[in-house]
Design an enzyme around this catalytic site. Structure first.
Site, mmCIF file in Angstrom:
data_model
loop_
_atom_site.group_PDB
_atom_site.id
_atom_site.type_symbol
_atom_site.label_atom_id
_atom_site.label_comp_id
_atom_site.label_asym_id
_atom_site.label_seq_id
_atom_site.Cartn_x
_atom_site.Cartn_y
_atom_site.Cartn_z
ATOM 1 C CB CYS A 2 -0.914 0.085 1.080
ATOM 2 S SG CYS A 2 -1.645 -1.387 1.412
ATOM 3 N N GLY A 28 -1.184 0.760 -4.664
ATOM 4 C CA GLY A 28 -2.371 -0.034 -4.289
ATOM 5 C C GLY A 28 -3.549 1.089 -5.033
ATOM 6 C CG ASN A 101 3.553 -0.525 2.804
ATOM 7 O OD1 ASN A 101 4.650 0.160 2.422
ATOM 8 N ND2 ASN A 101 2.886 -1.420 1.897
ATOM 9 N N GLY A 102 2.325 -3.086 4.505
ATOM 10 C CA GLY A 102 3.018 -4.228 5.012
ATOM 11 C C GLY A 102 2.034 -5.384 5.318
ATOM 12 C CE1 TYR A 257 4.590 -4.374 -11.233
ATOM 13 C CE2 TYR A 257 3.975 -4.918 -9.053
ATOM 14 C CZ TYR A 257 3.497 -4.424 -10.306
ATOM 15 O OH TYR A 257 2.304 -4.245 -10.389
HETATM 16 O O1 LIG Z 1 4.019 -12.863 -14.066
HETATM 17 P P1 LIG Z 1 2.836 -12.078 -13.759
HETATM 18 O O2 LIG Z 1 2.422 -12.681 -12.346
HETATM 19 O O3 LIG Z 1 2.174 -11.379 -14.675
HETATM 20 O O4 LIG Z 1 3.596 -10.828 -12.882
HETATM 21 C C1 LIG Z 1 4.714 -9.783 -13.409
HETATM 22 C C2 LIG Z 1 4.103 -8.575 -14.426
HETATM 23 O O5 LIG Z 1 3.210 -7.794 -13.543
HETATM 24 C C3 LIG Z 1 3.613 -6.776 -13.326
HETATM 25 O O6 LIG Z 1 3.044 -5.615 -14.321
HETATM 26 P P2 LIG Z 1 1.768 -4.894 -14.068
HETATM 27 O O7 LIG Z 1 0.856 -4.973 -15.022
HETATM 28 O O8 LIG Z 1 1.515 -5.285 -12.810
HETATM 29 O O9 LIG Z 1 2.506 -3.190 -13.923
HETATM 30 P P3 LIG Z 1 3.296 -2.297 -14.696
HETATM 31 O O10 LIG Z 1 2.224 -1.596 -15.738
HETATM 32 O O11 LIG Z 1 3.842 -1.438 -13.844
HETATM 33 O O12 LIG Z 1 4.643 -3.179 -15.723
HETATM 34 C C4 LIG Z 1 5.045 -6.762 -13.551
HETATM 35 O O13 LIG Z 1 5.553 -5.645 -14.171
HETATM 36 C C5 LIG Z 1 5.268 -7.847 -14.814
HETATM 37 O O14 LIG Z 1 5.021 -7.268 -15.772
HETATM 38 N N1 LIG Z 2 -0.313 -3.828 0.574
HETATM 39 C C1 LIG Z 2 -0.419 -3.682 2.017
HETATM 40 O O1 LIG Z 2 0.668 -3.046 2.460
HETATM 41 C C2 LIG Z 2 -1.656 -3.927 2.766
HETATM 42 C C3 LIG Z 2 -1.856 -3.572 4.096
HETATM 43 C C4 LIG Z 2 -2.718 -4.287 4.808
HETATM 44 N N2 LIG Z 2 -1.992 -5.685 4.997
HETATM 45 C C5 LIG Z 2 -3.835 -4.813 4.024
HETATM 46 O O2 LIG Z 2 -3.993 -5.603 3.545
HETATM 47 O O3 LIG Z 2 -4.810 -3.874 4.239
HETATM 48 MG MG LIG Z 3 4.409 -4.946 -16.024
#
Ligand SMILES: O=P(O)(O)OC[C@H]1O[C@H](OP(=O)(O)OP(=O)(O)O)[C@H](O)[C@@H]1O
Ligand SMILES: NC(=O)CC[C@H](N)C(=O)O
Ligand SMILES: [Mg+2]
Length: 502
Positions: A2, A28, A101-102, A257
């Site tokens: 988050c 998030g 967050n976490g 990422y």
């Molecule tokens: O193997 P997967 O389970 O598909 O996960 C990995 C993919 O998901 C994320 O992209 P995402 O679309 O979430 O975000 P981005 O647009 O910032 O790349 C990441 O950048 C990879 O492209």
């Molecule tokens: N991604 C997060 O940091 C999540 C915070 C918290 N564990 C929730 O699920 O709301």
């Molecule tokens: Mg991606």
């Protein structure tokens, strides 16, 4: 993963918090919330949805006050119900709102203690609701009508002894100020900055430095592992190291990422780290595949762009934006279920056939986790006429669940779990697959000149869990509670949505 923010200002904070949350939206996108405090009264707005939809003008008008906290949620515990949107609030003592967050790794034990010993009620399945109650209990134990920063830190030291896991937290203690604290290993990021105004200095704490940049706050520094800061309503800053001081071991996946490239975490530029990831991966390609026949390098937008451009340059191969991203669709990986993730890859990315036709393409992604994205994109590349489709990942194989705030609870859902590179390659339908080595990824992120970080939380890559008692039993119970199938079953039965209306 988050996004959290807390602001102590000299004028209304609602717009500043809104702006910060929009900048943290990539952390998030399922729910958002804000609490502000005005003349001892709290104003709360939270709901499921992106920041721009949750806060309408009619809500913003009611979010009065010069002090407040905000949250953008990606659920990693509990359910996606709007009842679990944050901040969470407890009225005693003082009125405490908290954004987290976490993930706590001892939630089950804490939940029992909170009920049986602290005599408190928990109304949702969120670990963050447990956390706000632990904090409230320990503050109550201090027994002060008017708590000093010392009282607050004393209480927090006991909170640190009770909770385990990865966490960055901001808590608004009504009438007193904002408390911000970070887990003892610094797994989750937290940074603070200041802004000068005619009426005095304002402070912002946030998950990422970009939130500070966007709102015109000057970065002061990262909050240290196990450190707490208290920004009181008179704009004084108090600090205490609550657990033994040590260098942070931030989550490596933040650099791969999660974080925005223009963020700096623990004095390491995410952008620079991603450039280095590209360089390291290009070296590996040169080393292990000197006679490659790649015609073009194509990034899988968005996050892989930085590394992909670097790979193309290092290999001296043309870089082309062969996949166009729909800018109105969010991040796929942090969507709450596999069905919606799969569908959204095609909605989000569309090929420019000309860039694929009769070419050997090297697709680059930052990571391959469930394989959802790569499988679909490789199919698209073939449909667009590619001769050969190769794929490179700027991160190593993700083989182990995450327990510190990334929703990867079940090893079986990870495409690299118990599979070797050839098997993964076959499953996603590529002609060749190259992963970054873990040592190289770590090297790519270390910045000896600017940062004292030398180690990271690498658990998703090597199963080494640095915080909490994470054993086989813990992981199997996590998987049984939060696998995609289990989540879908729980969500369909959830009747919580009418709770906590505003
Ligand atoms: O193997 P997967 O389970 O598909 O996960 C990995 C993919 O998901 C994320 O992209 P995402 O679309 O979430 O975000 P981005 O647009 O910032 O790349 C990441 O950048 C990879 O492209
Ligand atoms: N991604 C997060 O940091 C999540 C915070 C918290 N564990 C929730 O699920 O709301
Ligand atoms: Mg991606």
């Amino acid at each position: 993963m988050c996004g959290i923010v807390g602001v102590v200002a000299t004028s209304m904070v609602n717009q500043t918090i809104f702006d910060a949350l929009t900048v943290l939206q990539h952390r998030g996108q399922d729910a958002a919330g804000m609490v502000t405090s005005h003349n001892g009264l709290l104003c709360l707005r939270k709901d499921n949805g992106p920041v721009s939809e949750v806060f309408r003008t009619r809500h913003m008008k009611k979010l009065h006050g010069n002090i407040g906290i905000g949250h953008a949620r990606y659920p990693t515990a509990g359910t996606s119900s709007s009842a679990e949107a944050q901040p969470f609030y407890v009225n005693s003592p003082y009125g405490i709102s908290l954004a987290h967050n976490g993930n706590l790794t001892n939630t089950a034990k804490l939940k029992r203690e909170v009920f049986e010993s602290d005599l408190r009620h928990i109304n949702t399945t969120s670990d963050s609701e447990v956390l706000v109650n632990v904090l409230a209990h320990e503050l109550h134990e201090e027994g002060k009508l008017v708590p000093t920063p010392e009282d607050i830190f004393n209480a927090l030291e006991r909170v640190y002894k009770r909770i385990e896991g990865g966490y960055g937290v901001v808590a608004l203690i009504t009438g007193y100020g904002i408390l911000a604290f970070r887990d003892p290993d610094g797994i989750r990021p937290l940074i603070y900055g200041s802004r000068e105004t005619e009426n005095g200095t304002e402070y912002m704490v946030a998950s990422e430095s970009v939130a500070l940049d966007a709102a015109g706050f000057k970065i002061e520094r990262d909050i240290r592992p196990g450190e707490a800061m208290f920004f009181d309503v008179k704009h004084n800053v108090h600090q205490r190291q609550c657990t033994p001081a040590k260098a942070a071991r931030p989550c490596l996946f933040e650099y791969v990422y999660f974080a925005r490239p223009d963020t700096v975490i623990d004095s390491i530029s995410v952008y620079k780290a991603r450039i280095n990831m590209g360089d390291m991966l290009a070296e590996k390609i040169k080393r292990e595949w000197a006679d490659h026949d790649i015609d073009v390098v194509i990034p899988i937008p968005d996050t892989s762009r930085t590394a992909a451009l670097e790979i193309a340059q290092a290999l001296d191969i043309p870089f082309r934006e062969g996949l166009v991203k729909n800018r109105y669709i969010g991040r796929t990986f942090i969507m709450p279920g596999q069905t919606v993730r799969k569908k959204s890859v095609r909605q989000k990315l569309n090929p420019v056939p000309f860039e694929f036709k009769d070419k050997n393409v090297l697709l680059v992604d930052d990571s391959i986790v469930r394989g959802t994205t790569s499988k679909e994109i490789i199919e698209m590349a073939r449909e667009a006429g590619a001769k050969k489709v190769y794929i490179a990942s700027a991160a190593p194989e993700v083989r182990f669940p995450n327990v510190y705030g990334i929703d990867m609870p079940a090893a079986e859902e990870l495409i690299a779990h118990n599979r070797n590179v050839e098997e993964i390659c076959e499953l996603i339908g590529a002609d060749r697959l190259i992963f970054q080595d873990l040592d190289d990824l770590i090297k790519a992120c270390i910045d000896e000149k600017h940062s004292d970080v030398r180690e990271f939380d690498t658990s998703v890559f090597n199963g080494h869990y640095i915080a909490g008692d994470i054993d086989k039993n813990y992981l199997s119970s996590l998987a049984s509670q939060r696998s995609d199938a289990q989540k879908e079953a729980v969500e369909s039965k959830s009747s919580n949505d009418m709770m906590h209306p505003m």
